[in-house]
Design a protein around this motif. Sequence first.
Motif, short mmCIF file in Angstrom:
data_model
loop_
_atom_site.label_atom_id
_atom_site.label_comp_id
_atom_site.label_asym_id
_atom_site.label_seq_id
_atom_site.Cartn_x
_atom_site.Cartn_y
_atom_site.Cartn_z
N ASP A 78 0.86 -1.18 0.00
CA ASP A 78 0.00 0.00 0.00
C ASP A 78 0.90 1.22 0.00
N LEU A 79 1.38 1.59 -1.19
CA LEU A 79 2.34 2.68 -1.34
C LEU A 79 1.73 3.81 -2.16
N PRO A 80 2.07 5.06 -1.84
CA PRO A 80 1.54 6.18 -2.61
C PRO A 80 2.15 6.26 -4.00
N ARG A 81 1.42 6.82 -4.94
CA ARG A 81 1.92 6.99 -6.30
C ARG A 81 3.21 7.79 -6.29
N GLY A 82 4.21 7.26 -6.99
CA GLY A 82 5.50 7.95 -7.06
C GLY A 82 6.26 7.97 -5.76
N LEU A 83 5.82 7.17 -4.79
CA LEU A 83 6.46 7.14 -3.46
C LEU A 83 6.55 8.54 -2.87
N ASP A 84 5.44 9.25 -2.93
CA ASP A 84 5.35 10.62 -2.43
C ASP A 84 5.84 10.69 -0.99
N PRO A 85 6.95 11.42 -0.72
CA PRO A 85 7.51 11.46 0.64
C PRO A 85 6.51 11.95 1.69
N SER A 86 5.60 12.82 1.30
CA SER A 86 4.64 13.35 2.26
C SER A 86 3.65 12.30 2.74
N GLN A 87 3.56 11.18 2.01
CA GLN A 87 2.61 10.13 2.38
C GLN A 87 3.28 8.86 2.90
N MET A 88 4.60 8.85 2.96
CA MET A 88 5.30 7.62 3.30
C MET A 88 5.14 7.21 4.76
N ALA A 89 4.96 8.17 5.66
CA ALA A 89 4.78 7.81 7.06
C ALA A 89 3.52 6.96 7.23
N GLN A 90 2.44 7.37 6.59
CA GLN A 90 1.21 6.58 6.65
C GLN A 90 1.37 5.27 5.89
N ALA A 91 2.14 5.29 4.80
CA ALA A 91 2.36 4.07 4.02
C ALA A 91 3.06 3.00 4.86
N VAL A 92 3.97 3.41 5.74
CA VAL A 92 4.65 2.45 6.62
C VAL A 92 3.62 1.72 7.48
N VAL A 93 2.68 2.47 8.02
CA VAL A 93 1.62 1.88 8.85
C VAL A 93 0.72 0.98 8.02
N ASN A 94 0.34 1.45 6.83
CA ASN A 94 -0.54 0.67 5.96
C ASN A 94 0.11 -0.64 5.53
N ASN A 95 1.40 -0.57 5.18
CA ASN A 95 2.10 -1.78 4.75
C ASN A 95 2.24 -2.78 5.90
N ALA A 96 2.48 -2.27 7.10
CA ALA A 96 2.58 -3.17 8.25
C ALA A 96 1.25 -3.89 8.48
N ARG A 97 0.15 -3.19 8.27
CA ARG A 97 -1.16 -3.84 8.44
C ARG A 97 -1.37 -4.93 7.38
N ILE A 98 -0.99 -4.63 6.14
CA ILE A 98 -1.11 -5.64 5.08
C ILE A 98 -0.24 -6.85 5.41
N ARG A 99 0.98 -6.61 5.88
CA ARG A 99 1.89 -7.71 6.17
C ARG A 99 1.40 -8.58 7.31
#
Length: 247
Positions: A78-99
């Motif tokens: 669950d990563l933001p388009r273009g790995l947008d740095p402003s969204q990566m903190a939430q992406a870390v949480v989202n990816n942990a939930r998927i994992r």
Amino acid sequence: MADTVFLAGATGAVGSTLAPLLIDAGFTVYGSTRKAQRAGQLEEAGIVPVVVDVFDSAALTGALMRIKPQSVIHQLTDLPRGLDPSQMAQAVVNNARIRNEGTRNLVGAARAAGSRRLVAQSIAWAYRAGTRPYDETSPLDVDAPTPRSISVQGVVALEKWVLEADGVIGTVLRYGQIYGPGTGADAPNGASPLHVEAAAAAALLALQRSHGGIYNIAEDEADVSSAKAKRELGWLPSLRSASVART
């Protein structure tokens, strides 16, 4: 009759690269997406679309029990388009939930459907600092501070669900930092870079050749050693879709 594969995350960077390799290898591919509007994209690629959310355990289990895939491949992120740095903190949480939660649901659905093989994407930068290159026996950084601990604990959960699934041959691919088309990174980056096509090739080879376990998957001279994958799977970091099709 061709074996059937359920590809979770079929519209992602690795999943969309992997699907044609699976089809060329003779597999019938069912691919998941959360968004109904992406079903046509999957059909055009020769994939049977399955619109389902990995967090809906009942729906996911029902879908796999109808399909009854011999194998399941987990390429969900669950990563933001273009790995947008402003969204990566939430992406870390989202990816942990998927994992954690997502993998638990996927493993449960695979077991209910009688699947025999499971290949899952993990990461190669969760090792505890130590002597390099890290191999698959090197300890993970389970005592890392936040926010790194969020990612590491997600990895620990994913790998536990996959490797301890009763009746399923579970294989974990610890991918390096992926670059290439559709990834948001055009050039090698990070301490253990990996081209998206080489990542997809590793998943196909793991499906065909792995007897289970963990494999580092990264380019030569990386922080991690991929010697095990080279030796047991015949994987090389130079593999690209065209070369895989010829093997």
